[in-house]
Write a protein that holds these residues in place. Structure first.
Motif, PDB file in Angstrom:
ATOM      1  N   LEU A 187    -124.181  47.131  61.379  1.00 41.11           N
ATOM      2  CA  LEU A 187    -124.569  46.955  62.782  1.00 41.11           C
ATOM      3  C   LEU A 187    -125.861  47.690  63.116  1.00 41.11           C
ATOM      4  CD1 LEU A 187    -121.029  47.345  64.405  1.00 41.11           C
ATOM      5  CD2 LEU A 187    -122.185  45.237  63.692  1.00 41.11           C
ATOM      6  N   GLY A 188    -126.381  48.472  62.185  1.00 37.96           N
ATOM      7  CA  GLY A 188    -127.654  49.143  62.391  1.00 37.96           C
ATOM      8  C   GLY A 188    -127.542  50.512  63.013  1.00 37.96           C
ATOM      9  N   ALA A 189    -126.464  50.761  63.728  1.00 38.09           N
ATOM     10  CA  ALA A 189    -126.216  52.056  64.362  1.00 38.09           C
ATOM     11  C   ALA A 189    -124.732  52.161  64.640  1.00 38.09           C
ATOM     12  CB  ALA A 189    -127.017  52.191  65.664  1.00 38.09           C
ATOM     13  N   SER A 190    -124.263  53.384  64.859  1.00 39.81           N
ATOM     14  CA  SER A 190    -122.853  53.582  65.160  1.00 39.81           C
ATOM     15  C   SER A 190    -122.523  52.962  66.516  1.00 39.81           C
ATOM     16  CB  SER A 190    -122.534  55.080  65.164  1.00 39.81           C
ATOM     17  OG  SER A 190    -121.174  55.299  65.364  1.00 39.81           O
ATOM     18  N   GLN A 191    -121.479  52.149  66.560  1.00 43.46           N
ATOM     19  CA  GLN A 191    -121.127  51.399  67.760  1.00 43.46           C
ATOM     20  C   GLN A 191    -119.660  51.673  68.134  1.00 43.46           C
ATOM     21  OE1 GLN A 191    -123.385  49.237  69.176  1.00 43.46           O
ATOM     22  NE2 GLN A 191    -124.874  48.911  67.565  1.00 43.46           N
ATOM     23  N   ALA A 192    -119.371  51.714  69.424  1.00 43.65           N
ATOM     24  CA  ALA A 192    -117.992  51.805  69.899  1.00 43.65           C
ATOM     25  C   ALA A 192    -117.436  50.386  69.959  1.00 43.65           C
ATOM     26  CB  ALA A 192    -117.941  52.468  71.267  1.00 43.65           C
ATOM     27  N   VAL A 193    -116.777  49.955  68.895  1.00 42.86           N
ATOM     28  CA  VAL A 193    -116.338  48.573  68.762  1.00 42.86           C
ATOM     29  C   VAL A 193    -115.046  48.348  69.537  1.00 42.86           C
ATOM     30  CG1 VAL A 193    -115.663  46.790  67.110  1.00 42.86           C
ATOM     31  CG2 VAL A 193    -117.407  48.468  66.486  1.00 42.86           C
ATOM     32  N   CYS A 194    -114.990  47.229  70.290  1.00 43.18           N
ATOM     33  CA  CYS A 194    -113.792  46.940  71.081  1.00 43.18           C
ATOM     34  C   CYS A 194    -113.207  45.565  70.775  1.00 43.18           C
ATOM     35  CB  CYS A 194    -114.092  47.054  72.575  1.00 43.18           C
ATOM     36  SG  CYS A 194    -115.482  46.027  73.120  1.00 43.18           S
ATOM     37  N   ASN A 195    -113.969  44.689  70.118  1.00 51.96           N
ATOM     38  CA  ASN A 195    -113.453  43.358  69.830  1.00 51.96           C
ATOM     39  C   ASN A 195    -114.199  42.750  68.648  1.00 51.96           C
ATOM     40  OD1 ASN A 195    -113.844  40.178  70.267  1.00 51.96           O
ATOM     41  ND2 ASN A 195    -111.847  40.767  71.085  1.00 51.96           N
ATOM     42  N   VAL A 196    -113.439  42.064  67.793  1.00 54.77           N
ATOM     43  CA  VAL A 196    -114.019  41.269  66.716  1.00 54.77           C
ATOM     44  C   VAL A 196    -113.448  39.868  66.832  1.00 54.77           C
ATOM     45  CG1 VAL A 196    -114.171  40.929  64.227  1.00 54.77           C
ATOM     46  CG2 VAL A 196    -114.311  43.235  65.168  1.00 54.77           C
ATOM     47  N   THR A 197    -114.316  38.875  66.915  1.00 52.83           N
ATOM     48  CA  THR A 197    -113.881  37.484  67.031  1.00 52.83           C
ATOM     49  C   THR A 197    -114.295  36.731  65.771  1.00 52.83           C
ATOM     50  OG1 THR A 197    -114.054  37.522  69.436  1.00 52.83           O
ATOM     51  CG2 THR A 197    -114.010  35.363  68.372  1.00 52.83           C
ATOM     52  N   LEU A 198    -113.312  36.115  65.128  1.00 49.81           N
ATOM     53  CA  LEU A 198    -113.539  35.397  63.878  1.00 49.81           C
ATOM     54  C   LEU A 198    -113.400  33.903  64.109  1.00 49.81           C
ATOM     55  CD1 LEU A 198    -111.301  37.620  61.553  1.00 49.81           C
ATOM     56  CD2 LEU A 198    -113.708  37.945  62.149  1.00 49.81           C
ATOM     57  N   SER A 199    -114.411  33.156  63.725  1.00 49.13           N
ATOM     58  CA  SER A 199    -114.360  31.691  63.796  1.00 49.13           C
ATOM     59  C   SER A 199    -114.184  31.171  62.379  1.00 49.13           C
ATOM     60  CB  SER A 199    -115.647  31.133  64.418  1.00 49.13           C
ATOM     61  OG  SER A 199    -115.811  31.612  65.733  1.00 49.13           O
ATOM     62  N   TRP A 200    -112.932  30.874  62.032  1.00 52.66           N
ATOM     63  CA  TRP A 200    -112.610  30.454  60.678  1.00 52.66           C
ATOM     64  C   TRP A 200    -112.941  28.987  60.445  1.00 52.66           C
ATOM     65  CZ3 TRP A 200    -111.243  33.979  57.187  1.00 52.66           C
ATOM     66  CH2 TRP A 200    -110.636  35.172  57.607  1.00 52.66           C
ATOM     67  N   GLU A 201    -113.435  28.696  59.268  1.00 52.58           N
ATOM     68  CA  GLU A 201    -113.459  27.334  58.757  1.00 52.58           C
ATOM     69  C   GLU A 201    -112.032  27.037  58.320  1.00 52.58           C
ATOM     70  OE1 GLU A 201    -114.418  24.357  55.399  1.00 52.58           O
ATOM     71  OE2 GLU A 201    -113.586  26.361  55.204  1.00 52.58           O
ATOM     72  N   GLY A 202    -111.746  25.881  57.730  1.00 55.28           N
ATOM     73  CA  GLY A 202    -110.376  25.549  57.342  1.00 55.28           C
ATOM     74  C   GLY A 202    -109.755  26.560  56.392  1.00 55.28           C
ATOM     75  N   ALA A 203    -110.586  27.205  55.554  1.00 57.26           N
ATOM     76  CA  ALA A 203    -110.075  28.183  54.596  1.00 57.26           C
ATOM     77  C   ALA A 203    -110.030  29.550  55.266  1.00 57.26           C
ATOM     78  CB  ALA A 203    -110.976  28.215  53.356  1.00 57.26           C
ATOM     79  N   TYR A 204    -108.879  29.893  55.816  1.00 55.04           N
ATOM     80  CA  TYR A 204    -108.762  31.098  56.644  1.00 55.04           C
ATOM     81  C   TYR A 204    -108.021  32.213  55.917  1.00 55.04           C
ATOM     82  CZ  TYR A 204    -103.920  29.662  57.562  1.00 55.04           C
ATOM     83  OH  TYR A 204    -102.596  29.312  57.424  1.00 55.04           O
ATOM     84  N   GLY A 205    -107.973  33.374  56.545  1.00 55.07           N
ATOM     85  CA  GLY A 205    -107.279  34.520  56.004  1.00 55.07           C
ATOM     86  C   GLY A 205    -105.895  34.661  56.606  1.00 55.07           C
ATOM     87  N   LYS A 206    -104.895  34.821  55.760  1.00 57.85           N
ATOM     88  CA  LYS A 206    -103.521  35.009  56.226  1.00 57.85           C
ATOM     89  C   LYS A 206    -103.241  36.483  56.514  1.00 57.85           C
ATOM     90  CE  LYS A 206     -99.277  33.393  56.909  1.00 57.85           C
ATOM     91  NZ  LYS A 206     -98.964  32.416  57.964  1.00 57.85           N
TER      92      LYS A 206
END
Length: 877
Positions: free
Chosen positions: A236-255
């Motif tokens: 991310l280039g610098a330390s960030q206070a992360v509050c959300n991660v949004t993943l847009s999966w293609e058909g091959a997703y993570g279980k």
């Protein structure tokens, strides 16, 4: 850095595995069975467990996979955090808000601290000690303390064993209180977009690279190989206070996967764990502070890999700049040195940091001055050579005059990977080693004071190449002996020239363990890596290495790394994909600051041949798109906005690529445009690399109508490549290439031999399974090949006596100069139908009528030193 188990001495106590974990469980069970409880705290100030599941960081981890910092606060008595083996180590728990701390419980593994402090802090920077001891006993220590803070730290000051510190659990009890730091509102901006991303693997190289998941384009994606246990991460280039991660999966997703954060890209803390992924768009709320964010992808939801269209990371807006590792400096004494400490190295030239932004050098040494301006425009400060001799002085002098330096190489057999230059015996061949050492000593002595030298590079890909010379235990002995010889050379060079570092290059990170064990005098490692360049960081971390590295060759995926096309030959990338390969390589090098000291990318060459079109950034003195991609990566003036760049192709196809008749006219479609509006001049060339191993490109006869090229096919059969060049008249060229298969002219009638039982006197099982039936399967992509002898034959059983009018033999390059066509009705008594004594290969169409059940081609004289080889034996009726 962490060490592997194989690096450690034998532990006398039980290892931290099943036996120790079982002991802990049994002990807990005995306590419960005996009715032993924990005394209650006064009701009016009953403390609560504040630390479990909270964000935790550590100064180091022994093994990021098995002993992470997060294991000390996960509530699981069978997992643990372990540090590296040194005294000054710490573990810090972020309680999320200020709290009154009343009690800290430490459950030590066998590797405990005899001296340590418990400290608190409001901001994670200024600390107050609330407990200190120099007589820690290990086991389970319950400490009554008084303190206040958001952060609680266990600071080790003295180890009780030869290992690090290891804690099954750290439990902080107290009551929430005080002013909670502002957390802010979760923002909407995607702070990951456009940032440097890397991954454990990429299914299609640059076509599904890690960076495509943060490019802001919902039509591009990252995809891993088809395996579990992959990872993807973004800086991310610098330390960030992360509050959300949004993943847009293609058909091959993570279980099943984890979202992890890190301050340095090495030590990871789990921020969220998902065990029931469903694909689609997943919005994951979490809390944590990190510069690097990783998806630890454990289990796939499909039979494919993991594939993400986009990853979006959102923060509260609280950002703390996290600088890259500090580059050390030194005195302006004219020396070149590797300076710094573990994981925070830099190459210093005359006391100042030197990030190697280089190219491998192809032209003649004397030609350097005429290329200096182009190299400078690319931002190049370093070149690399593979050999150093009397002719090197002119190159070193010219490079120094241009303000550049040289990675000066010394060639050792079997260099280049495939056993090039023979197979010396590094265990017993004293004469070869003595001769090679004398050569090294001669030229290091000659050039040690030349200001054009950056470092010395002993050997190129020989550890890999030895695998083509030896096998089994002998191969291991040879590789160890080679690495020992490299170390001897490094020591000798340091004696002669203490002012320049020494490296050694190989083509795989599998060489590093040999260097680690047998070449400790190397100052750094050299690595040639193309499509796998982004794996170097993870391999270096996992291997616990203590030397930095330089990418000594890198670029787009090589011929050996890409899938085959429909004609069975490597599918070369487009101009745009090749350029992206250089960008990706540099991004992955930058993602390992303080360890990866730069690169000499491959290749500054002028050849316009087969290999040159794959890798040269300036074939025929015309600049490719890759030239400008490197310039942009290196910060050179040629990478600036508004610079005139090459024509670019949007498409290229050969509609009938699998069936181009020899000598016919076939169609190529190629659409190109010039970004600067310059007029384009086109040229079409052909290459027969996959026919006869020729590297050259020959002009084709063609006409053009718009984007359509009518090209005359060659007469020689096999898979060829066609190249379309688009030049803008400003010194730039775009090049695209596709393969096509040249097949023989059609023969009138029906091939009554196709699919029939076929036998032969022999077939070559060593270079491919070239069985007889492949000469009658109707495919020009398969073939029969005999042993390497004159008297060989192949015959086909037509099933019954059949009349035929002609026979066509489609030869591979190993043709028959002399042979007989023989026929038989019973497979025993044979008659000669026709005899050929001056065959010239390619296609022999014999208008010889006959009637028989069996037809045989009986060789009498080979046209080459190989055997006889037929793509097809056709009998036409």
């Amino acid at each position: 850095m962490f060490t592997t188990a194989t690096d450690r001495p034998t532990r006398n106590a039980p290892p931290p595995g099943r036996s120790r974990r079982l002991l802990g469980v049994l002990t807990a069970a005995v306590l419960v069975a005996a009715g032993i409880g924990i005394p209650a705290v006064a009701a009016q100030a009953e403390p609560v467990l504040l630390s479990q599941g909270k964000t935790v960081t550590a100064s180091s981890v022994e093994n990021a996979d098995y002993t992470p910092a997060s294991a000390a606060v996960d509530g699981n008595a069978g997992t643990r955090w372990a540090s590296t083996a040194s005294d000054a180590q710490w573990l810090t728990v972020d309680l999320g808000a200020t709290a009154q701390v009343n009690q800290v419980v430490l459950t030590w593994e066998a590797a405990y601290g005899s001296g340590y402090q418990i400290r608190t802090s409001e901001n994670g920077t200024s600390w107050t000690s609330i407990y200190s001891t120099t007589t820690g006993k290990g086991g389970k220590e319950t400490l009554d303390v008084t303190g206040s803070g958001r952060y609680v730290q266990v600071l080790g000051t003295k180890r009780a064993t030869g290992y690090g510190y290891s804690l099954w659990e750290v439990q902080v009890y107290g009551t929430p209180g005080g002013t909670q730091p502002p957390t802010g509102t979760c923002g909407t901006a995607n702070v990951a977009q456009g940032r440097t991303a890397t991954a454990s693997s990429s299914e299609q190289g640059a076509g599904t690279a890690a960076g495509l998941a943060v490019d802001g384009n919902a039509g591009t994606r990252w995809a891993s190989t088809f395996a579990d246990n992959q990872w993807w991460q973004v800086d991310l280039g610098a330390s960030q206070a992360v509050c959300n991660v949004t993943l847009s999966w293609e058909g091959a997703y993570g279980k099943t996967f984890r979202v992890q954060g890190s301050a340095d890209g090495t030590t990871w803390t789990t921020l969220s764990t998902l065990t029931n992924g469903t694909g689609g768009t997943q919005s994951i709320a979490l809390t944590g502070t990190a510069r690097h964010l990783r998806l630890d992808l454990q289990t796939r939801g499909t039979g494919y890999g993991f594939s993400l269209w986009e990853v979006a990371v959102r923060t509260t807006g609280t950002t703390t700049p996290t600088p890259d590792p500090t580059s050390p400096t030194g005195p302006a004494d004219g020396k070149v040195r590797v300076a710094g400490s573990q994981g925070n190295w830099a190459l210093l030239v005359n006391g100042q940091p030197w990030v190697t932004k280089g190219m491998t050098w192809g032209p003649a040494p004397a030609d350097f001055p005429q290329h200096a301006a182009n190299l400078k425009a690319m931002g190049v400060n370093t070149i690399r050579t593979w050999g150093t001799d009397a002719g090197s002085k002119v190159l070193l002098d010219a490079a120094a005059a241009a303000g550049m330096r040289t990675v000066a190489g010394f060639w050792l057999a079997p260099g280049g990977g495939p056993g090039s230059g023979g197979c010396p015996n590094y265990v017993t061949d004293t004469a070869y080693k003595t001769s090679s050492m004398n050569d090294i000593v001669t030229w290091v002595t000659a050039y040690k004071d030349n200001p054009g030298v950056l470092m010395w590079n002993v050997g190129n890909e020989s550890l890999l190449g030895l695998g083509n010379c030896y096998s089994g235990a002998e191969l291991e002995a040879q590789r160890t002996a080679y690495a020992t010889f490299v170390n001897d050379a490094a020591k000798r060079i340091h004696q002669i020239d203490p002012t320049h570092p020494v490296t050694s290059t190989d083509a795989w990170t599998g060489a590093w363990p040999y260097y680690k064990a047998s070449a400790p005098d190397l100052d750094l490692y050299g690595l040639n890596a193309y499509n796998a360049v982004c794996d170097a960081k993870a391999t270096w971390i996992a291997g616990g290495y203590t030397k930095p590295y330089l990418i000594t060759e890198g670029g787009p995926a090589g011929e050996w790394e890409v899938p085959n096309d429909a004609n069975g030959v490597p599918d070369q990338g487009t101009d745009a994909q090749n350029a992206a390969g250089y960008t990706r390589a540099w991004d992955c090098i930058k993602a390992h600051p303080g360890v990866a000291l730069g690169a000499t990318l491959f290749h500054y060459g002028n050849e316009g041949d087969f290999g040159g079109i794959w890798f040269n950034v300036k074939p025929g003195n015309n600049k490719r798109l890759s030239y400008y991609a490197i310039a942009k990566a290196y910060g050179g003036s040629a990478g600036a906005a508004g610079v005139n760049t090459p024509p670019t192709f949007s498409s290229m196809t050969v509609p009938s690529s699998g069936n181009v008749v020899a000598g016919s006219t076939f169609t190529v479609t190629a659409a190109a445009s010039d970004p600067n509006g310059d007029p384009i001049t086109y040229n079409v060339l052909l290459n027969s690399k996959y026919v006869n191993d020729s590297g050259g490109l020959a002009p084709a006869t063609f006409t053009r109508s718009g984007t359509t090229f009518a090209v005359t096919a060659p007469q020689t059969l096999g898979v060829w490549k066609v190249y379309v060049f688009a030049e803008d008249g400003k010194g730039n060229v775009g090049v695209e290439t596709k393969s096509f298969r040249v097949v023989p002219p059609a023969v009138g009638g029906s091939n009554i031999a196709q699919g029939r039982t076929t036998t032969a006197s022999s077939f070559d099982p060593y270079n491919g399974n070239f069985t007889p039936s492949q000469a009658t399967d109707g495919s020009y992509a398969t073939r029969w090949a005999s042993n390497w002898a004159d008297d060989e034959w192949i015959q086909v059983d037509l099933g019954s006596v059949r009349s035929f009018s002609s026979i066509q033999l489609v030869w591979e390059s190993a043709f028959g100069k002399g042979y007989r066509i023989e026929t038989s009705n019973d497979g025993n008594a044979w008659s000669t139908l026709t005899t050929v004594t001056a065959g010239d290969g390619n296609v022999d169409t014999l208008n010889t009528a006959g009637s028989a059940r069996y037809v045989r081609v009986h060789g009498t004289a080979r046209g080459t030193a190989y055997g006889y080889s037929l793509y097809e034996l056709g009998v036409y009726a």
